[in-house]
Design a protein around this motif. Structure first.
Motif, PDB file in Angstrom:
ATOM      1  N   SER A  19     -32.185  33.277  37.365  1.00  0.00           N
ATOM      2  CA  SER A  19     -33.357  32.781  36.834  1.00  0.00           C
ATOM      3  C   SER A  19     -34.010  31.801  37.587  1.00  0.00           C
ATOM      4  O   SER A  19     -33.799  30.581  37.556  1.00  0.00           O
ATOM      5  CB  SER A  19     -32.913  32.244  35.417  1.00  0.00           C
ATOM      6  OG  SER A  19     -32.027  33.422  34.620  1.00  0.00           O
ATOM      7  N   THR A  38     -37.851  30.350  39.285  1.00  0.00           N
ATOM      8  CA  THR A  38     -39.410  30.229  38.823  1.00  0.00           C
ATOM      9  C   THR A  38     -40.003  31.168  39.911  1.00  0.00           C
ATOM     10  O   THR A  38     -39.678  31.369  41.057  1.00  0.00           O
ATOM     11  CB  THR A  38     -39.625  28.826  39.091  1.00  0.00           C
ATOM     12  OG1 THR A  38     -38.858  27.839  38.075  1.00  0.00           O
ATOM     13  CG2 THR A  38     -41.318  28.628  38.753  1.00  0.00           C
ATOM     14  N   ARG A  88     -40.095  41.485  22.043  1.00  0.00           N
ATOM     15  CA  ARG A  88     -39.053  40.490  21.970  1.00  0.00           C
ATOM     16  C   ARG A  88     -38.154  41.065  20.911  1.00  0.00           C
ATOM     17  O   ARG A  88     -37.084  41.112  20.914  1.00  0.00           O
ATOM     18  CB  ARG A  88     -39.685  39.267  21.431  1.00  0.00           C
ATOM     19  CG  ARG A  88     -38.663  38.043  21.328  1.00  0.00           C
ATOM     20  CD  ARG A  88     -39.214  36.631  20.954  1.00  0.00           C
ATOM     21  NE  ARG A  88     -40.193  36.360  21.965  1.00  0.00           N
ATOM     22  CZ  ARG A  88     -39.922  35.497  22.990  1.00  0.00           C
ATOM     23  NH1 ARG A  88     -38.921  35.230  23.503  1.00  0.00           N
ATOM     24  NH2 ARG A  88     -41.125  35.176  23.852  1.00  0.00           N
ATOM     25  N   CYS A 130     -46.759  41.975  33.857  1.00  0.00           N
ATOM     26  CA  CYS A 130     -47.008  40.506  34.523  1.00  0.00           C
ATOM     27  C   CYS A 130     -47.988  40.748  35.679  1.00  0.00           C
ATOM     28  O   CYS A 130     -48.396  39.572  36.180  1.00  0.00           O
ATOM     29  CB  CYS A 130     -45.958  39.942  34.853  1.00  0.00           C
ATOM     30  SG  CYS A 130     -44.929  39.412  33.455  1.00  0.00           S
ATOM     31  N   PRO A 156     -35.353  37.237  28.774  1.00  0.00           N
ATOM     32  CA  PRO A 156     -35.994  36.195  28.626  1.00  0.00           C
ATOM     33  C   PRO A 156     -36.648  35.684  29.625  1.00  0.00           C
ATOM     34  O   PRO A 156     -37.757  35.090  29.381  1.00  0.00           O
ATOM     35  CB  PRO A 156     -34.788  35.195  28.042  1.00  0.00           C
ATOM     36  CG  PRO A 156     -33.527  35.902  28.785  1.00  0.00           C
ATOM     37  CD  PRO A 156     -33.885  37.307  28.842  1.00  0.00           C
ATOM     38  N   TRP A 157     -36.330  35.811  30.603  1.00  0.00           N
ATOM     39  CA  TRP A 157     -37.268  35.312  32.120  1.00  0.00           C
ATOM     40  C   TRP A 157     -38.385  35.988  32.048  1.00  0.00           C
ATOM     41  O   TRP A 157     -39.562  35.537  32.374  1.00  0.00           O
ATOM     42  CB  TRP A 157     -36.225  35.531  33.369  1.00  0.00           C
ATOM     43  CG  TRP A 157     -37.091  34.796  34.419  1.00  0.00           C
ATOM     44  CD1 TRP A 157     -36.806  33.475  34.849  1.00  0.00           C
ATOM     45  CD2 TRP A 157     -38.014  35.366  35.354  1.00  0.00           C
ATOM     46  NE1 TRP A 157     -37.551  33.150  35.994  1.00  0.00           N
ATOM     47  CE2 TRP A 157     -38.527  34.222  36.084  1.00  0.00           C
ATOM     48  CE3 TRP A 157     -38.748  36.445  35.305  1.00  0.00           C
ATOM     49  CZ2 TRP A 157     -39.579  34.215  37.021  1.00  0.00           C
ATOM     50  CZ3 TRP A 157     -40.068  36.609  36.311  1.00  0.00           C
ATOM     51  CH2 TRP A 157     -40.178  35.407  37.043  1.00  0.00           C
ATOM     52  N   ASN A 177     -40.984  35.042  29.184  1.00  0.00           N
ATOM     53  CA  ASN A 177     -41.665  33.695  29.669  1.00  0.00           C
ATOM     54  C   ASN A 177     -42.352  33.663  30.826  1.00  0.00           C
ATOM     55  O   ASN A 177     -43.513  33.187  30.566  1.00  0.00           O
ATOM     56  CB  ASN A 177     -40.363  32.612  30.162  1.00  0.00           C
ATOM     57  CG  ASN A 177     -39.556  32.204  28.868  1.00  0.00           C
ATOM     58  OD1 ASN A 177     -39.913  32.389  27.867  1.00  0.00           O
ATOM     59  ND2 ASN A 177     -38.337  31.662  29.341  1.00  0.00           N
ATOM     60  N   GLU A 178     -42.176  34.553  31.724  1.00  0.00           N
ATOM     61  CA  GLU A 178     -43.157  34.629  32.741  1.00  0.00           C
ATOM     62  C   GLU A 178     -44.419  35.470  32.140  1.00  0.00           C
ATOM     63  O   GLU A 178     -45.598  35.150  32.759  1.00  0.00           O
ATOM     64  CB  GLU A 178     -42.333  35.497  33.986  1.00  0.00           C
ATOM     65  CG  GLU A 178     -43.305  35.892  35.164  1.00  0.00           C
ATOM     66  CD  GLU A 178     -43.638  34.517  35.815  1.00  0.00           C
ATOM     67  OE1 GLU A 178     -44.559  34.631  36.970  1.00  0.00           O
ATOM     68  OE2 GLU A 178     -43.440  33.424  35.551  1.00  0.00           O
ATOM     69  N   GLY A 235     -45.776  35.091  29.121  1.00  0.00           N
ATOM     70  CA  GLY A 235     -46.371  34.240  28.529  1.00  0.00           C
ATOM     71  C   GLY A 235     -47.054  33.324  29.729  1.00  0.00           C
ATOM     72  O   GLY A 235     -48.298  33.015  29.327  1.00  0.00           O
ATOM     73  N   ARG A 236     -46.551  32.931  30.721  1.00  0.00           N
ATOM     74  CA  ARG A 236     -47.186  31.975  31.620  1.00  0.00           C
ATOM     75  C   ARG A 236     -48.279  32.697  32.518  1.00  0.00           C
ATOM     76  O   ARG A 236     -49.240  32.205  32.447  1.00  0.00           O
ATOM     77  CB  ARG A 236     -46.156  31.692  32.870  1.00  0.00           C
ATOM     78  CG  ARG A 236     -46.444  30.636  33.696  1.00  0.00           C
ATOM     79  CD  ARG A 236     -45.664  30.311  34.693  1.00  0.00           C
ATOM     80  NE  ARG A 236     -45.446  31.441  35.753  1.00  0.00           N
ATOM     81  CZ  ARG A 236     -46.368  31.370  36.773  1.00  0.00           C
ATOM     82  NH1 ARG A 236     -47.114  30.769  37.039  1.00  0.00           N
ATOM     83  NH2 ARG A 236     -46.036  32.320  37.715  1.00  0.00           N
TER      84      ARG A 236
END
Length: 291
Positions: free
Chosen positions: A5, A7, A177, A213, A277-278, A281-282, A284-285
């Protein structure tokens, strides 16, 4: 295997070199092209498609606006006995629960009566809902870009053009989700009738989430898993193994490797625990509006 996990190693505003020779799925004006065409359908699927269309017309009568195919069959990449037959029917008005149940029974009957495909699935929707602004990046996108008209007027003529934008990337993942939560429950349920289907859906959900993404950074659109994998890994080289596992679970059936082993189960669980989950989050970023 446990996936790291980490960044993201790339700033999402920085240009990335995507492999050459990939079809970006766009027309000369930068719009997302419709993926399928009736001319691409293998003859082996023709009897089942004709049976499905005829049965739907009898079942829904004057309520029926149009019928569409989507997925690998109209794209011309389906494998007999391994691919699914996916249809969507549009009604003039909102479908009733009775109609939804009747269509579900029909799909099950078609599925049981054929060996041409792995599974038959039928979605039911309504014309007014598809024409609403709320559906632009959801089912309206599916009709415009992912579906091939089979019978009736083409609703895509009334829908807005679609582009590989950040807005599409933001909205096309709605429900992801909640889907991961359902899939996790199914993986752990001893009564799940087809656990291989659940593992397949895990792989496809994660790969498609990862693609959202990058689709507007590429920019382009594809449903082809190999193209998806090459584009994603150009942006996220640290996730190459994880994406390969997702693709293998999601589309391995087409190569004769359905995800039906204990090892496949463990891979699906691990992907849901770490990769899902990674990537949420990515997503969303990289799709967040900043200034």
């Amino acid at each position: 295997m446990r996936y790291r996990s980490v960044t993201s190693n790339l700033d999402h505003h920085r240009p990335v070199s995507v492999p050459e020779g990939l079809d970006d799925g766009l027309d000369e004006r930068g719009r997302i092209r419709r993926e399928g065409d009736l001319s691409r359908i293998d003859a082996v699927f023709a009897p089942l498609i004709a049976e499905a269309a005829s049965a739907l017309r009898r079942l829904l009568g004057q309520r029926l606006h149009s019928i569409y195919l989507y997925g690998s069959v109209p794209r011309g990449t389906a494998v007999a006995g391994r691919s699914d037959l996916d249809l969507e029917v549009i009604l003039h008005n909102e479908p009733t629960e009775t109609e939804r149940a009747a269509v579900a029974r029909l799909a099950a009957e078609l599925d049981q009566g054929t060996g041409a495909v792995n599974e038959v699935g039928i979605i039911v929707a309504s014309r007014p809902r598809l024409l609403s602004a709320a559906e632009r990046y959801d089912n309206a996108f599916q009709i415009s870009c992912l579906c091939t008209p089979l019978w009736g007027p083409d609703l895509a003529d009334e829908l807005p053009d679609q582009y590989p934008t950040i807005e599409l990337a933001q909205h096309i993942t709605s429900g992801t989700r909640a889907a991961f939560t359902r899939l996790a429950a199914e993986l752990n349920a001893p009564t799940t009738s087809r656990p291989d289907f659940t593992r397949q859906r895990v792989g496809r959900r994660i790969a498609r989430l990862a693609f959202t993404c990058v689709l507007f950074r590429w920019p382009g659109w594809t449903s082809d898993p190999a193209t998806m994998q090459r584009v994603i890994t150009a942006f996220y080289p640290d996730h190459t193994d994880e994406l390969a596992t997702s693709i293998q679970l999601g589309w391995g059936r087409l190569a004769g490797h359905p995800p039906n082993t204990p090892a496949d189960h463990d891979k699906a669980v691990e992907l849901l625990n770490s990769a899902a989950p990674w990537w949420m989050n990515e997503h969303g970023r990289v799709t967040a509006r900043t200034g």
